[in-house]
Motif scaffolding. Structure first.
Motif, PDB file in Angstrom:
ATOM      1  N   TRP A 136       0.807  -1.215   0.000  1.00 47.93           N
ATOM      2  CA  TRP A 136       0.000   0.000   0.000  1.00 47.93           C
ATOM      3  C   TRP A 136       0.849   1.278   0.000  1.00 47.93           C
ATOM      4  O   TRP A 136       0.543   2.238   0.679  1.00 47.93           O
ATOM      5  N   THR A 173     -11.835   2.065   0.907  1.00 45.31           N
ATOM      6  CA  THR A 173     -11.644   3.516   0.870  1.00 45.31           C
ATOM      7  C   THR A 173     -12.985   4.237   0.745  1.00 45.31           C
ATOM      8  O   THR A 173     -13.823   3.898  -0.095  1.00 45.31           O
ATOM      9  N   LYS A 187      -7.726   1.558  -1.812  1.00 42.23           N
ATOM     10  CA  LYS A 187      -8.032   0.342  -1.067  1.00 42.23           C
ATOM     11  C   LYS A 187      -9.506   0.005  -1.244  1.00 42.23           C
ATOM     12  O   LYS A 187     -10.333   0.894  -1.488  1.00 42.23           O
ATOM     13  N   ASP A 215      -6.625   8.928   3.970  1.00 43.96           N
ATOM     14  CA  ASP A 215      -6.274   8.539   5.334  1.00 43.96           C
ATOM     15  C   ASP A 215      -4.999   7.697   5.390  1.00 43.96           C
ATOM     16  O   ASP A 215      -4.373   7.581   6.447  1.00 43.96           O
ATOM     17  N   TYR A 216      -4.618   7.104   4.264  1.00 41.11           N
ATOM     18  CA  TYR A 216      -3.468   6.200   4.265  1.00 41.11           C
ATOM     19  C   TYR A 216      -2.309   6.712   3.412  1.00 41.11           C
ATOM     20  O   TYR A 216      -1.382   5.966   3.092  1.00 41.11           O
ATOM     21  N   GLY A 217      -2.327   7.988   3.053  1.00 37.98           N
ATOM     22  CA  GLY A 217      -1.193   8.535   2.323  1.00 37.98           C
ATOM     23  C   GLY A 217      -1.560   9.735   1.475  1.00 37.98           C
ATOM     24  O   GLY A 217      -2.734  10.086   1.328  1.00 37.98           O
TER      25      GLY A 217
END
Length: 347
Positions: A5, A36, A33, A109-111
C-alpha cells in the motif's frame, strides 16, 4: 520485499497537446483500497504556472467556489471512477491561456502524493476539405496517441516498481525548519543517484502548499530550471546550487525570509531511476517575537538580610541619639528653672 500500500499518484500522460476550442481529458491514477471512503478523499488540481485552481475536492465534496474564473463552466469531473483510483477531468473549449504545468495532489487517510503534467494549447489552424488528407491525419494521430499511451504506461509501471521496492528515495535533512524574518535559510534534500545518472533526465518540483493554493519554489525540467514557473512571492530570493545535483543533493538558499513563507513544502524528484517526494515544514517568526526581554533584577535573599540589618542598626543609632539629645535638653532646662526660683543663691 515489497512495501504494501505505498501511495502513488501517476498521470496517464506527462504531456498533452491540443488545439484551442477543442476538448481534452486529463487523467490521473492513485493507489486505492477496497474499503476507501470518498469522505476521506482530498483532491486539488491546479495550473501551477498561473496559480489557478482547476478542481478542488474536500472530503469527497466538490468545492466549486475554489475554481478559478478561467475554468468556470468548462470542467466536467467524473466522480464515478474515484473508487477505481482514477481522477478524470474534461476541460472543454480550450484556450491558449490554458497552457502550462498542471499538478494534481491527492490525500487520503493512508497517504498523500501528487503528479504533474503539461498541457500545450495551440492556435486553431484552418483545415483543408480534402477527405483523404483528413483521414491520413486522423490515422497518424491515432497511431501516435496509442504509441504514446503505451510508452507512458510502461514508464509508469517502471516508476511504480521503483517506488514500491524502495530503490529511489528522497529525504530531507530536517523535517522542521525554524528561522526569523529577514534572515536567510538553506534547505537541503538528498535523493538516490547512480554514477551513470544524467542531469538532463532530472525533474524537480518544490512547492509551498497553502489551503487552496500552490506556490512554486523551484521547478527543474529535464535538468533545466524553469524560472517562469516560480511564484512571484519567491522571485529574486532563491539561489539554487546546481553543482551538488550529481551527488544526489538539492540545496536551496531562501533569502530575506517573510512570515508568509511559513507552511508545508513538498519536493518531488523524478529521474530515470524512479520518482519520490518528501515534505517538510518551515516556520518563520516575526523579528520582534524573538527579541530577548531583560529580566527584572531582584536582590538575592542574602543581600536582603544584610540590607535589613543595616537599616535596623541605623534606626537604633538614630533612636539612641534622639534619646540622648532629649535627656541633655531636659537637664539644661531643669538647671535654668532652679536658678530662676532661688535668686538669693546668686552672688
Amino acid at each position: 520485499m515489497l512495501v504494501v500500500w505505498t501511495f502513488v499518484v501517476n498521470v496517464t500522460q506527462t504531456f498533452y497537446q491540443a488545439e484551442e476550442n477543442h476538448n481534452i481529458t486529463l487523467d490521473w491514477t492513485f493507489t486505492t483500497k477496497p474499503d476507501t471512503s470518498s469522505n476521506s478523499l482530498f483532491i486539488y488540481c491546479g495550473l501551477i504556472t498561473g496559480r489557478k485552481t482547476l478542481y478542488d475536492l474536500q472530503r469527497g465534496v466538490e468545492v466549486s467556489e475554489s475554481q478559478d474564473q478561467q475554468f468556470l463552466g468548462r470542467v466536467q469531473f467524473d466522480k464515478d471512477v474515484l473508487r477505481e483510483g482514477r481522477i478524470r477531468l474534461q476541460l472543454s473549449r480550450l484556450r491558449t491561456e490554458d497552457s502550462g504545468l498542471y499538478l494534481c495532489k491527492v490525500k487520503t487517510d493512508y497517504g498523500g502524493n501528487a503528479g504533474e503534467c503539461r498541457l500545450n494549447v495551440t492556435v486553431q489552424q484552418l483545415h483543408t476539405d480534402t477527405s483523404g488528407l483528413k483521414l491520413s491525419r486522423t490515422r497518424r494521430g491515432c497511431f501516435t496517441l496509442n504509441m504514446m499511451k503505451m510508452i507512458f504506461r510502461i514508464l509508469q509501471l517502471i516508476n511504480l516498481i521503483a517506488c514500491v521496492s524502495g530503490t529511489f528515495v528522497v529525504n530531507v535533512t530536517q523535517t522542521i525548519f525554524q528561522a526569523e524574518e529577514n534572515h536567510n535559510i538553506t534547505l537541503d534534500w538528498t535523493f538516490t543517484t547512480k554514477p551513470q545518472s544524467s542531469i538532463s533526465s532530472l525533474n524537480i518540483l518544490c512547492s509551498l502548499f497553502l489551503n487552496r493554493e500552490i506556490l512554486v519554489l523551484l521547478h527543474l525540467h529535464d535538468g533545466v530550471e524553469v524560472s517562469e514557473s516560480q511564484d512571484q512571492q519567491f522571485s529574486g530570493r532563491v539561489q539554487f546550487d546546481k553543482d551538488v545535483l550529481r551527488e544526489g543533493r538539492i540545496r536551496l538558499q531562501l533569502s530575506r525570509l517573510r512570515t508568509e513563507d511559513s507552511g508545508l513544502y513538498l519536493c518531488e524528484v523524478k529521474t530515470d531511476d524512479g520518482i519520490s517526494m518528501k515534505e517538510w515544514r518551515l516556520n518563520v517568526t516575526a523579528a520582534d517575537q524573538l527579541k530577548p526581554q531583560r529580566p527584572t533584577v531582584s536582590p538575592e535573599p542574602e543581600s536582603q538580610g544584610w540590607i535589613g540589618l543595616y537599616v535596623g542598626l541605623g534606626l537604633t543609632a538614630a533612636a539612641v541619639l534622639l534619646v540622648t539629645l532629649c535627656f541633655a535638653l531636659r537637664r539644661r532646662f531643669t538647671k535654668s528653672t532652679d536658678k530662676t526660683e532661688n535668686p538669693s543663691s546668686v552672688v
